[in-house]
Design a protein around this motif. Structure first.
Motif, mmCIF file in Angstrom:
data_model
loop_
_atom_site.group_PDB
_atom_site.id
_atom_site.type_symbol
_atom_site.label_atom_id
_atom_site.label_comp_id
_atom_site.label_asym_id
_atom_site.label_seq_id
_atom_site.Cartn_x
_atom_site.Cartn_y
_atom_site.Cartn_z
ATOM 1 N N HIS A 32 0.850 -1.183 0.000
ATOM 2 C CA HIS A 32 0.000 0.000 0.000
ATOM 3 C C HIS A 32 0.886 1.233 0.000
ATOM 4 C CE1 HIS A 32 -2.984 2.981 1.190
ATOM 5 N NE2 HIS A 32 -3.891 2.100 0.778
ATOM 6 N N PRO A 33 0.556 2.221 -0.826
ATOM 7 C CA PRO A 33 1.404 3.417 -0.906
ATOM 8 C C PRO A 33 1.550 4.156 0.427
ATOM 9 C CG PRO A 33 -0.227 3.428 -2.665
ATOM 10 C CD PRO A 33 -0.530 2.254 -1.796
ATOM 11 N N LEU A 34 0.507 4.139 1.251
ATOM 12 C CA LEU A 34 0.578 4.812 2.547
ATOM 13 C C LEU A 34 1.643 4.170 3.432
ATOM 14 C CD1 LEU A 34 -0.457 6.814 4.678
ATOM 15 C CD2 LEU A 34 -2.171 5.114 5.299
ATOM 16 N N LEU A 35 1.618 2.852 3.527
ATOM 17 C CA LEU A 35 2.615 2.155 4.348
ATOM 18 C C LEU A 35 4.024 2.338 3.798
ATOM 19 C CD1 LEU A 35 0.697 -1.168 5.043
ATOM 20 C CD2 LEU A 35 0.969 0.791 6.568
ATOM 21 N N ASN A 36 4.154 2.301 2.477
ATOM 22 C CA ASN A 36 5.462 2.503 1.862
ATOM 23 C C ASN A 36 5.999 3.898 2.177
ATOM 24 O OD1 ASN A 36 5.208 -0.029 0.735
ATOM 25 N ND2 ASN A 36 4.604 0.741 -1.272
ATOM 26 N N GLU A 40 9.346 4.583 4.426
ATOM 27 C CA GLU A 40 10.474 5.245 3.766
ATOM 28 C C GLU A 40 10.822 6.555 4.468
ATOM 29 O OE1 GLU A 40 11.740 6.887 -0.631
ATOM 30 O OE2 GLU A 40 10.129 5.424 -0.466
ATOM 31 N N SER A 41 9.820 7.341 4.825
ATOM 32 C CA SER A 41 10.071 8.599 5.533
ATOM 33 C C SER A 41 10.699 8.337 6.892
ATOM 34 C CB SER A 41 8.762 9.378 5.724
ATOM 35 O OG SER A 41 8.228 9.736 4.484
ATOM 36 N N PHE A 42 10.187 7.325 7.587
ATOM 37 C CA PHE A 42 10.728 6.980 8.902
ATOM 38 C C PHE A 42 12.206 6.625 8.796
ATOM 39 C CE2 PHE A 42 11.935 4.099 12.247
ATOM 40 C CZ PHE A 42 11.403 4.686 13.382
ATOM 41 N N LEU A 43 12.552 5.743 7.862
ATOM 42 C CA LEU A 43 13.937 5.295 7.739
ATOM 43 C C LEU A 43 14.881 6.427 7.345
ATOM 44 C CD1 LEU A 43 13.542 1.788 6.095
ATOM 45 C CD2 LEU A 43 14.202 2.325 8.444
ATOM 46 N N LYS A 44 14.477 7.247 6.399
ATOM 47 C CA LYS A 44 15.341 8.353 5.969
ATOM 48 C C LYS A 44 15.559 9.343 7.110
ATOM 49 C CE LYS A 44 14.279 8.270 1.043
ATOM 50 N NZ LYS A 44 13.642 8.988 -0.068
ATOM 51 N N ALA A 45 14.502 9.731 7.794
ATOM 52 C CA ALA A 45 14.638 10.708 8.875
ATOM 53 C C ALA A 45 15.366 10.124 10.072
ATOM 54 C CB ALA A 45 13.258 11.224 9.287
ATOM 55 N N ALA A 46 15.158 8.847 10.362
ATOM 56 C CA ALA A 46 15.869 8.221 11.481
ATOM 57 C C ALA A 46 17.368 8.211 11.219
ATOM 58 C CB ALA A 46 15.356 6.798 11.701
ATOM 59 N N GLY A 47 17.761 7.963 9.994
ATOM 60 C CA GLY A 47 19.180 8.018 9.645
ATOM 61 C C GLY A 47 19.750 9.414 9.802
ATOM 62 N N ILE A 48 19.003 10.399 9.373
ATOM 63 C CA ILE A 48 19.434 11.794 9.526
ATOM 64 C C ILE A 48 19.517 12.158 11.002
ATOM 65 C CG2 ILE A 48 18.755 14.195 9.120
ATOM 66 C CD1 ILE A 48 17.551 13.157 6.429
ATOM 67 N N GLY A 49 18.549 11.713 11.784
ATOM 68 C CA GLY A 49 18.567 11.984 13.222
ATOM 69 C C GLY A 49 19.777 11.378 13.907
ATOM 70 N N ALA A 50 20.148 10.172 13.504
ATOM 71 C CA ALA A 50 21.327 9.527 14.097
ATOM 72 C C ALA A 50 22.593 10.291 13.743
ATOM 73 C CB ALA A 50 21.430 8.082 13.616
ATOM 74 N N ILE A 51 22.716 10.687 12.494
ATOM 75 C CA ILE A 51 23.892 11.453 12.072
ATOM 76 C C ILE A 51 23.954 12.781 12.817
ATOM 77 C CG2 ILE A 51 24.926 12.687 10.116
ATOM 78 C CD1 ILE A 51 23.800 10.375 8.345
ATOM 79 N N GLN A 52 22.819 13.432 12.960
ATOM 80 C CA GLN A 52 22.773 14.713 13.660
ATOM 81 C C GLN A 52 23.168 14.549 15.123
ATOM 82 O OE1 GLN A 52 20.252 15.737 16.055
ATOM 83 N NE2 GLN A 52 20.889 17.845 16.176
ATOM 84 N N ALA A 53 22.666 13.523 15.782
ATOM 85 C CA ALA A 53 22.965 13.312 17.197
ATOM 86 C C ALA A 53 24.448 13.022 17.420
ATOM 87 C CB ALA A 53 22.117 12.159 17.742
ATOM 88 N N VAL A 54 25.025 12.178 16.590
ATOM 89 C CA VAL A 54 26.436 11.822 16.736
ATOM 90 C C VAL A 54 27.330 13.007 16.392
ATOM 91 C CG1 VAL A 54 28.265 10.351 15.799
ATOM 92 C CG2 VAL A 54 26.050 9.358 16.390
ATOM 93 N N SER A 55 26.993 13.739 15.329
ATOM 94 C CA SER A 55 27.838 14.874 14.948
ATOM 95 C C SER A 55 27.746 15.997 15.977
ATOM 96 C CB SER A 55 27.477 15.384 13.559
ATOM 97 O OG SER A 55 26.149 15.825 13.508
ATOM 98 N N ARG A 56 26.583 16.212 16.569
ATOM 99 C CA ARG A 56 26.456 17.229 17.623
ATOM 100 C C ARG A 56 27.319 16.858 18.822
ATOM 101 N NH1 ARG A 56 21.159 17.065 18.931
ATOM 102 N NH2 ARG A 56 21.665 15.431 20.380
ATOM 103 N N GLU A 57 27.269 15.605 19.227
ATOM 104 C CA GLU A 57 28.075 15.175 20.366
ATOM 105 C C GLU A 57 29.562 15.238 20.045
ATOM 106 O OE1 GLU A 57 28.881 14.496 24.108
ATOM 107 O OE2 GLU A 57 26.871 14.808 23.350
#
Length: 181
Positions: A32-36, A40-57
């Motif tokens: 279903h396009p909604l689930l996709n 996809e948004s969750f995975l992309k943003a979670a990766g960005i969040g991890a990079i942001q958290a590690v780079s800030r620290e």
């Protein structure tokens, strides 16, 4: 006689087309396009969040040495609330690494939650209403702001209301400005 370099050139476009297909169709299909879209948004943003958290620290760890030696750290950066991960200075490297992984995971989850909720809501509202406009963005932004406020520690009624107002304002402005630029 076949030249191996010409054979590599012939397979290169096929590889590039394969990589481009990921951009169009995503990495997975839940049927279903909604689930996709949410996944996809969750995975992309979670990766960005991890990079942001590690780079800030990493930044704060690097500037900590400058701060102790009197190097030019502005007063608004230096101070007691400099580190977002207070447990990072563990008894040993293993404790510090555990704290970093725990806090980076939490921040990744928050970023992913925000992106997944917002993306899913805008898609669902567009499908339900039959229009993609600022109203969808405002509602999705408000609900996403509430979800983020609820994931923070010790969230109060005021923080939840502020999250809703801020989320609605930012997403509405982004929707309106996207039509201008």
């Amino acid at each position: 006689m076949m030249n191996t370099s010409s054979s590599n050139l012939e397979t290169r476009p096929a590889l590039l087309q394969e990589l481009r297909s990921f951009e169009k169709g995503g990495f997975f299909d839940f049927g279903h396009p909604l689930l996709n879209r949410i996944a996809e948004s969750f995975l992309k943003a979670a990766g960005i969040g991890a990079i942001q958290a590690v780079s800030r620290e990493a930044y704060f760890t690097a500037t900590e040495g400058l701060d102790s030696s009197g190097g030019g750290i502005p007063p608004e950066i230096s101070g007691n609330k400099k580190h977002r991960f207070p447990d990072l200075r563990g008894e040993n490297n293993t404790k510090s690494l555990e704290a970093m992984v725990k806090h980076t995971g939490k921040e990744s989850l928050q970023w992913g939650l925000a992106a997944g909720v917002y993306s899913g809501l805008t898609y669902g509202l567009t499908e339900a209403r039959g229009a993609h406009d600022w109203k969808n963005s405002a509602v999705a932004g408000a609900i996403t702001g509430v979800a983020l406020a609820l994931t923070s520690e010790g969230s109060s009624h005021e923080q939840i209301v502020q999250g809703a107002i801020t989320g609605a304002a930012i997403s509405t402005a982004a929707n309106i400005l996207s039509g201008i630029f």
